[in-house]
Design a protein around this motif. Structure first.
Motif, PDB file in Angstrom:
ATOM      1  N   THR A  27      11.764  42.998  46.308  1.00 38.81           N
ATOM      2  CA  THR A  27      11.583  42.080  45.122  1.00 38.81           C
ATOM      3  C   THR A  27      10.163  41.269  45.064  1.00 38.81           C
ATOM      4  O   THR A  27       9.711  41.252  44.025  1.00 38.81           O
ATOM      5  CB  THR A  27      12.790  41.312  44.670  1.00 38.81           C
ATOM      6  OG1 THR A  27      13.922  41.949  44.417  1.00 38.81           O
ATOM      7  CG2 THR A  27      12.566  40.592  43.537  1.00 38.81           C
ATOM      8  N   ALA A  28      10.154  40.802  46.195  1.00 44.35           N
ATOM      9  CA  ALA A  28       8.777  39.920  46.154  1.00 44.35           C
ATOM     10  C   ALA A  28       7.672  40.636  46.422  1.00 44.35           C
ATOM     11  O   ALA A  28       6.636  40.381  45.587  1.00 44.35           O
ATOM     12  CB  ALA A  28       8.990  39.006  47.510  1.00 44.35           C
ATOM     13  N   LEU A  29       7.703  41.889  46.843  1.00 47.76           N
ATOM     14  CA  LEU A  29       6.606  42.881  47.038  1.00 47.76           C
ATOM     15  C   LEU A  29       6.101  43.319  45.523  1.00 47.76           C
ATOM     16  O   LEU A  29       5.071  43.584  44.817  1.00 47.76           O
ATOM     17  CB  LEU A  29       6.775  43.875  47.918  1.00 47.76           C
ATOM     18  CG  LEU A  29       6.862  43.561  49.370  1.00 47.76           C
ATOM     19  CD1 LEU A  29       7.133  44.785  50.338  1.00 47.76           C
ATOM     20  CD2 LEU A  29       5.351  43.193  49.825  1.00 47.76           C
ATOM     21  N   ASN A  30       7.335  43.552  44.665  1.00 50.31           N
ATOM     22  CA  ASN A  30       7.244  43.883  43.419  1.00 50.31           C
ATOM     23  C   ASN A  30       6.575  42.945  42.399  1.00 50.31           C
ATOM     24  O   ASN A  30       5.706  43.221  41.748  1.00 50.31           O
ATOM     25  CB  ASN A  30       8.495  44.514  42.858  1.00 50.31           C
ATOM     26  CG  ASN A  30       9.018  45.731  43.509  1.00 50.31           C
ATOM     27  OD1 ASN A  30       8.227  46.678  43.901  1.00 50.31           O
ATOM     28  ND2 ASN A  30      10.343  46.032  43.158  1.00 50.31           N
ATOM     29  N   ASN A  31       6.947  41.687  42.890  1.00 50.31           N
ATOM     30  CA  ASN A  31       6.334  40.503  42.192  1.00 50.31           C
ATOM     31  C   ASN A  31       4.812  40.470  42.342  1.00 50.31           C
ATOM     32  O   ASN A  31       4.111  39.777  41.579  1.00 50.31           O
ATOM     33  CB  ASN A  31       6.912  39.244  42.404  1.00 50.31           C
ATOM     34  CG  ASN A  31       8.451  39.332  41.846  1.00 50.31           C
ATOM     35  OD1 ASN A  31       8.914  40.022  40.845  1.00 50.31           O
ATOM     36  ND2 ASN A  31       9.256  38.585  42.598  1.00 50.31           N
ATOM     37  N   ASN A  32       4.304  41.141  43.524  1.00 50.91           N
ATOM     38  CA  ASN A  32       2.896  40.969  43.826  1.00 50.91           C
ATOM     39  C   ASN A  32       2.211  42.275  43.645  1.00 50.91           C
ATOM     40  O   ASN A  32       1.277  42.825  44.143  1.00 50.91           O
ATOM     41  CB  ASN A  32       2.783  40.615  45.320  1.00 50.91           C
ATOM     42  CG  ASN A  32       3.086  39.074  45.492  1.00 50.91           C
ATOM     43  OD1 ASN A  32       2.072  38.434  45.141  1.00 50.91           O
ATOM     44  ND2 ASN A  32       4.200  38.683  45.816  1.00 50.91           N
ATOM     45  N   GLY A  33       2.888  43.213  42.669  1.00 55.43           N
ATOM     46  CA  GLY A  33       2.145  44.520  42.101  1.00 55.43           C
ATOM     47  C   GLY A  33       2.635  45.720  42.878  1.00 55.43           C
ATOM     48  O   GLY A  33       2.195  46.971  42.454  1.00 55.43           O
ATOM     49  N   ALA A  34       3.575  45.651  43.695  1.00 55.45           N
ATOM     50  CA  ALA A  34       4.413  46.869  44.303  1.00 55.45           C
ATOM     51  C   ALA A  34       5.236  47.613  43.240  1.00 55.45           C
ATOM     52  O   ALA A  34       5.403  47.041  42.283  1.00 55.45           O
ATOM     53  CB  ALA A  34       4.914  46.807  45.563  1.00 55.45           C
ATOM     54  N   ASN A  35       5.630  48.883  43.606  1.00 58.46           N
ATOM     55  CA  ASN A  35       6.455  49.454  42.515  1.00 58.46           C
ATOM     56  C   ASN A  35       7.651  50.252  43.409  1.00 58.46           C
ATOM     57  O   ASN A  35       7.590  51.313  43.545  1.00 58.46           O
ATOM     58  CB  ASN A  35       5.750  50.605  41.805  1.00 58.46           C
ATOM     59  CG  ASN A  35       6.827  51.105  40.665  1.00 58.46           C
ATOM     60  OD1 ASN A  35       7.830  50.601  40.470  1.00 58.46           O
ATOM     61  ND2 ASN A  35       6.197  52.322  40.252  1.00 58.46           N
ATOM     62  N   LEU A  36       8.497  49.274  44.084  1.00 62.01           N
ATOM     63  CA  LEU A  36       9.350  49.828  44.978  1.00 62.01           C
ATOM     64  C   LEU A  36      10.762  49.988  44.406  1.00 62.01           C
ATOM     65  O   LEU A  36      11.202  48.821  43.708  1.00 62.01           O
ATOM     66  CB  LEU A  36       9.407  48.920  46.309  1.00 62.01           C
ATOM     67  CG  LEU A  36       8.175  48.829  47.212  1.00 62.01           C
ATOM     68  CD1 LEU A  36       8.281  47.797  48.099  1.00 62.01           C
ATOM     69  CD2 LEU A  36       7.819  49.982  47.879  1.00 62.01           C
ATOM     70  N   ALA A  37      11.555  50.776  44.612  1.00 62.09           N
ATOM     71  CA  ALA A  37      13.041  50.726  44.663  1.00 62.09           C
ATOM     72  C   ALA A  37      13.704  49.574  45.422  1.00 62.09           C
ATOM     73  O   ALA A  37      13.300  49.357  46.769  1.00 62.09           O
ATOM     74  CB  ALA A  37      13.769  51.993  44.876  1.00 62.09           C
ATOM     75  N   VAL A  38      14.454  48.722  44.859  1.00 59.01           N
ATOM     76  CA  VAL A  38      15.079  47.497  45.685  1.00 59.01           C
ATOM     77  C   VAL A  38      16.587  47.943  45.996  1.00 59.01           C
ATOM     78  O   VAL A  38      17.566  48.059  45.637  1.00 59.01           O
ATOM     79  CB  VAL A  38      15.189  46.426  44.551  1.00 59.01           C
ATOM     80  CG1 VAL A  38      15.861  45.256  45.468  1.00 59.01           C
ATOM     81  CG2 VAL A  38      14.074  46.061  44.023  1.00 59.01           C
ATOM     82  N   ASP A  39      16.415  48.782  47.198  1.00 56.41           N
ATOM     83  CA  ASP A  39      17.538  49.728  47.981  1.00 56.41           C
ATOM     84  C   ASP A  39      17.870  48.796  49.053  1.00 56.41           C
ATOM     85  O   ASP A  39      19.026  49.343  49.621  1.00 56.41           O
ATOM     86  CB  ASP A  39      17.239  51.106  47.818  1.00 56.41           C
ATOM     87  CG  ASP A  39      15.986  51.193  48.650  1.00 56.41           C
ATOM     88  OD1 ASP A  39      15.496  50.480  49.369  1.00 56.41           O
ATOM     89  OD2 ASP A  39      15.620  52.739  48.855  1.00 56.41           O
ATOM     90  N   GLY A  40      17.167  47.996  49.619  1.00 55.25           N
ATOM     91  CA  GLY A  40      17.630  47.244  50.933  1.00 55.25           C
ATOM     92  C   GLY A  40      17.303  48.046  52.210  1.00 55.25           C
ATOM     93  O   GLY A  40      17.609  47.746  53.288  1.00 55.25           O
ATOM     94  N   VAL A  41      16.497  48.963  51.983  1.00 55.85           N
ATOM     95  CA  VAL A  41      15.972  49.869  53.115  1.00 55.85           C
ATOM     96  C   VAL A  41      14.483  49.682  53.405  1.00 55.85           C
ATOM     97  O   VAL A  41      13.850  50.291  52.378  1.00 55.85           O
ATOM     98  CB  VAL A  41      16.294  51.489  52.858  1.00 55.85           C
ATOM     99  CG1 VAL A  41      16.036  52.370  54.089  1.00 55.85           C
ATOM    100  CG2 VAL A  41      17.830  51.728  52.568  1.00 55.85           C
ATOM    101  N   PHE A  42      14.237  49.330  54.644  1.00 57.52           N
ATOM    102  CA  PHE A  42      12.708  49.354  54.975  1.00 57.52           C
ATOM    103  C   PHE A  42      12.224  50.630  55.498  1.00 57.52           C
ATOM    104  O   PHE A  42      12.476  50.765  56.672  1.00 57.52           O
ATOM    105  CB  PHE A  42      12.513  47.974  56.050  1.00 57.52           C
ATOM    106  CG  PHE A  42      11.211  47.475  56.178  1.00 57.52           C
ATOM    107  CD1 PHE A  42      10.070  48.454  56.406  1.00 57.52           C
ATOM    108  CD2 PHE A  42      10.984  45.998  56.204  1.00 57.52           C
ATOM    109  CE1 PHE A  42       8.963  47.921  56.484  1.00 57.52           C
ATOM    110  CE2 PHE A  42       9.593  45.688  56.396  1.00 57.52           C
ATOM    111  CZ  PHE A  42       8.462  46.513  56.500  1.00 57.52           C
TER     112      PHE A  42
END
Length: 277
Positions: A99-114
């Protein structure tokens, strides 16, 4: 014979001196002889105009007190965990990270998997923020994502731990890996009934507080690549599709298909070296 005329010539004005004198006295001594009344009369009218009141003075402290007070609100933390997050980590902390990375321009699925996408997003964020780029979310990256200041001195590697603590940690990892020597090779295994290469590394690193991935590629990509001369006992030795524990002195502890068990042997070929410390 002309007669003496005791009367004043007709048409000659006679000044009423006594009345004029009294009038002058009534006007406070101003002269009234066919001229404008001077002095006291006008002075009186001037005094009759009230003076404009002066504006009330405002003292500096009072003016300062009148200004509304401002309140500085510290940014709320978006990453509440203190553990390092890296490739292979899972759970709510990874969701907060995504979520924090998405707030900084990323476009990730927030699925809890690194996974690989989160790993790449972390590296990109670190590069943009002037942090050391290793794909691992440690103290400095977490502080930056939480809006705090980071003192990194530029994009340099984080300060290394003291040699004694690094040596102790590395020795613990190596010693634990050595307890598995002789365990048979078993693909996907991570117990004394059978281990594969990544299963051995996970076993050796368990209890250290360091999170690593489960597969050989996750283990390799989750750490920081170093040269062999920088490698310390307990770091990772990696070949394509295979990993082991660096034991020092050019040796590796690994679980290989050949000789089908966990062994300590000489390093071969041209592997890369990876550290998590």
């Amino acid at each position: 014979m002309a007669q003496h005329n005791s009367h004043r010539a007709p048409g000659r004005a006679q000044l009423p001196t006594r009345h004029a004198h009294q009038a002058a006295k009534g006007l406070g001594g101003a002269a009234v002889l066919g001229t404008v009344v001077l002095g006291t009369a006008f002075a009186g009218s001037a005094q009759a105009a009230p003076a404009a009141p002066a504006a009330p003075a405002v003292s500096a402290p009072a003016a300062a007190q009148a200004a509304p007070a401002t309140t500085t609100v510290a940014p709320s933390a978006v990453l509440n965990t203190t553990e390092k997050l890296r490739w292979g980590s899972r759970g709510a902390s990874v969701q907060e990270l995504q979520t924090a990375l998405n707030n900084n321009g990323a476009n990730l699925a927030v699925d809890g998997v690194f996974g690989p996408r989160t790993h790449s997003a972390v590296k990109e964020y670190q590069s943009d923020a002037g942090l050391y780029v290793d794909g691992v979310v440690g103290k400095n990256t977490r502080s930056a994502l939480n809006g705090g200041g980071v003192s990194t001195g530029g994009a340099s590697a984080p300060a290394a731990s003291s040699s004694s603590s690094t040596s102790t940690s590395g020795s613990s990892i190596v010693n634990k890996a050595r307890t598995a020597i002789g365990v048979p090779y078993s693909w996907g295994g991570s117990s004394f009934s059978g281990m594969d290469c990544s299963g051995l590394v996970n076993y050796a690193y368990s209890g250290t507080g360091i999170n690593i991935g489960r597969t050989s590629s996750q283990i390799t990509n989750g750490g920081r690549q170093i040269s062999q001369s920088q490698a310390q006992p307990g770091d990772i030795v990696s070949w394509p599709g295979h990993v082991g524990i660096y034991a020092g002195n050019g040796k590796v502890i690994d679980a290989g298909r050949t000789p089908a068990s966990v062994t300590e042997r000489n390093i071969w070929g041209n592997p890369i070296f990876v550290t998590y410390r």
